[in-house]
Design a protein around this motif. Structure first.
Motif, PDB file in Angstrom:
ATOM      1  N   HIS A  46     -21.656   6.266 -13.482  1.00 50.81           N
ATOM      2  CA  HIS A  46     -20.972   5.193 -12.773  1.00 50.81           C
ATOM      3  C   HIS A  46     -20.934   3.931 -13.623  1.00 50.81           C
ATOM      4  O   HIS A  46     -21.714   3.774 -14.562  1.00 50.81           O
ATOM      5  CB  HIS A  46     -21.678   4.914 -11.437  1.00 50.81           C
ATOM      6  N   GLU A  47     -20.043   3.029 -13.260  1.00 49.34           N
ATOM      7  CA  GLU A  47     -19.903   1.756 -13.964  1.00 49.34           C
ATOM      8  C   GLU A  47     -21.105   0.859 -13.679  1.00 49.34           C
ATOM      9  O   GLU A  47     -21.741   0.970 -12.627  1.00 49.34           O
ATOM     10  CB  GLU A  47     -18.620   1.062 -13.510  1.00 49.34           C
ATOM     11  N   ALA A  48     -21.386  -0.053 -14.593  1.00 47.42           N
ATOM     12  CA  ALA A  48     -22.522  -0.972 -14.461  1.00 47.42           C
ATOM     13  C   ALA A  48     -22.446  -1.778 -13.165  1.00 47.42           C
ATOM     14  O   ALA A  48     -23.467  -2.006 -12.509  1.00 47.42           O
ATOM     15  CB  ALA A  48     -22.593  -1.902 -15.664  1.00 47.42           C
ATOM     16  N   GLU A  49     -21.234  -2.196 -12.784  1.00 45.89           N
ATOM     17  CA  GLU A  49     -21.081  -2.985 -11.555  1.00 45.89           C
ATOM     18  C   GLU A  49     -21.480  -2.173 -10.324  1.00 45.89           C
ATOM     19  O   GLU A  49     -22.033  -2.700  -9.375  1.00 45.89           O
ATOM     20  CB  GLU A  49     -19.631  -3.481 -11.373  1.00 45.89           C
ATOM     21  N   GLU A  50     -21.178  -0.879 -10.356  1.00 45.14           N
ATOM     22  CA  GLU A  50     -21.541  -0.011  -9.232  1.00 45.14           C
ATOM     23  C   GLU A  50     -23.053   0.193  -9.180  1.00 45.14           C
ATOM     24  O   GLU A  50     -23.661   0.168  -8.107  1.00 45.14           O
ATOM     25  CB  GLU A  50     -20.829   1.338  -9.358  1.00 45.14           C
ATOM     26  N   LEU A  51     -23.655   0.373 -10.360  1.00 44.63           N
ATOM     27  CA  LEU A  51     -25.104   0.561 -10.428  1.00 44.63           C
ATOM     28  C   LEU A  51     -25.858  -0.652  -9.888  1.00 44.63           C
ATOM     29  O   LEU A  51     -26.964  -0.526  -9.379  1.00 44.63           O
ATOM     30  CB  LEU A  51     -25.546   0.809 -11.873  1.00 44.63           C
ATOM     31  N   ALA A  52     -25.240  -1.822 -10.003  1.00 46.30           N
ATOM     32  CA  ALA A  52     -25.890  -3.065  -9.573  1.00 46.30           C
ATOM     33  C   ALA A  52     -25.749  -3.325  -8.071  1.00 46.30           C
ATOM     34  O   ALA A  52     -26.398  -4.226  -7.543  1.00 46.30           O
ATOM     35  CB  ALA A  52     -25.313  -4.246 -10.353  1.00 46.30           C
ATOM     36  N   LEU A  53     -24.933  -2.537  -7.389  1.00 44.72           N
ATOM     37  CA  LEU A  53     -24.733  -2.758  -5.951  1.00 44.72           C
ATOM     38  C   LEU A  53     -26.026  -2.486  -5.186  1.00 44.72           C
ATOM     39  O   LEU A  53     -26.725  -1.503  -5.466  1.00 44.72           O
ATOM     40  CB  LEU A  53     -23.631  -1.841  -5.415  1.00 44.72           C
ATOM     41  N   PRO A  54     -26.345  -3.360  -4.222  1.00 43.01           N
ATOM     42  CA  PRO A  54     -27.541  -3.105  -3.403  1.00 43.01           C
ATOM     43  C   PRO A  54     -27.383  -1.771  -2.676  1.00 43.01           C
ATOM     44  O   PRO A  54     -26.335  -1.476  -2.125  1.00 43.01           O
ATOM     45  CB  PRO A  54     -27.556  -4.264  -2.407  1.00 43.01           C
TER      46      PRO A  54
END
Length: 124
Positions: A46-54
């Protein structure tokens, strides 16, 4: 941005966890759930932004996915949780070809451990 749908590889790993637990769900604080959550969060799927989602592949979300597997299995007598078609298809695959699917999960874990899976670029 929404948390992305579970990939086939993620579902294989979650399904194997449920099968090894006798088709019973695993709770958030279970060591197996904690371990799978960490593993899923480490994969380049997954993209970094997705990984950062709570909540992204958190122990709570992994536990919920194990509930989807266990409560939608044909032997479960209660009301099943609401899950998507990919999860239902994976339940069917584990039901019909359990040994093969468990072997696939072990192969995935091995590829992750050796770093092979980390060489695969994330899909867009």
């Amino acid at each position: 941005m929404r948390i992305p749908a579970w990939t086939e590889d993620e579902l294989v790993l979650a399904g194997a966890l449920v099968v090894k637990n006798g088709w019973r769900e695993l709770r958030t604080h279970s060591p197996e759930v904690q371990e799978l959550s960490e593993l899923l969060r480490s994969l380049p799927l997954h993209e970094a932004e997705e990984l950062a989602l709570p909540g992204f592949r958190s122990p709570d979300s992994v536990s919920r996915k194990t509930s989807d597997f266990s409560t939608n299995h044909r032997l479960y007598r209660g009301k099943g949780t609401r899950c998507g078609k990919p999860t239902l298809l994976m339940i069917q695959a584990f039901t019909e070809r359990e040994a093969e699917m468990l072997q696939a999960a072990e192969a995935l874990k091995e590829a992750i451990a050796t770093g092979e899976l980390h060489l695969i670029p994330p899909t867009a």
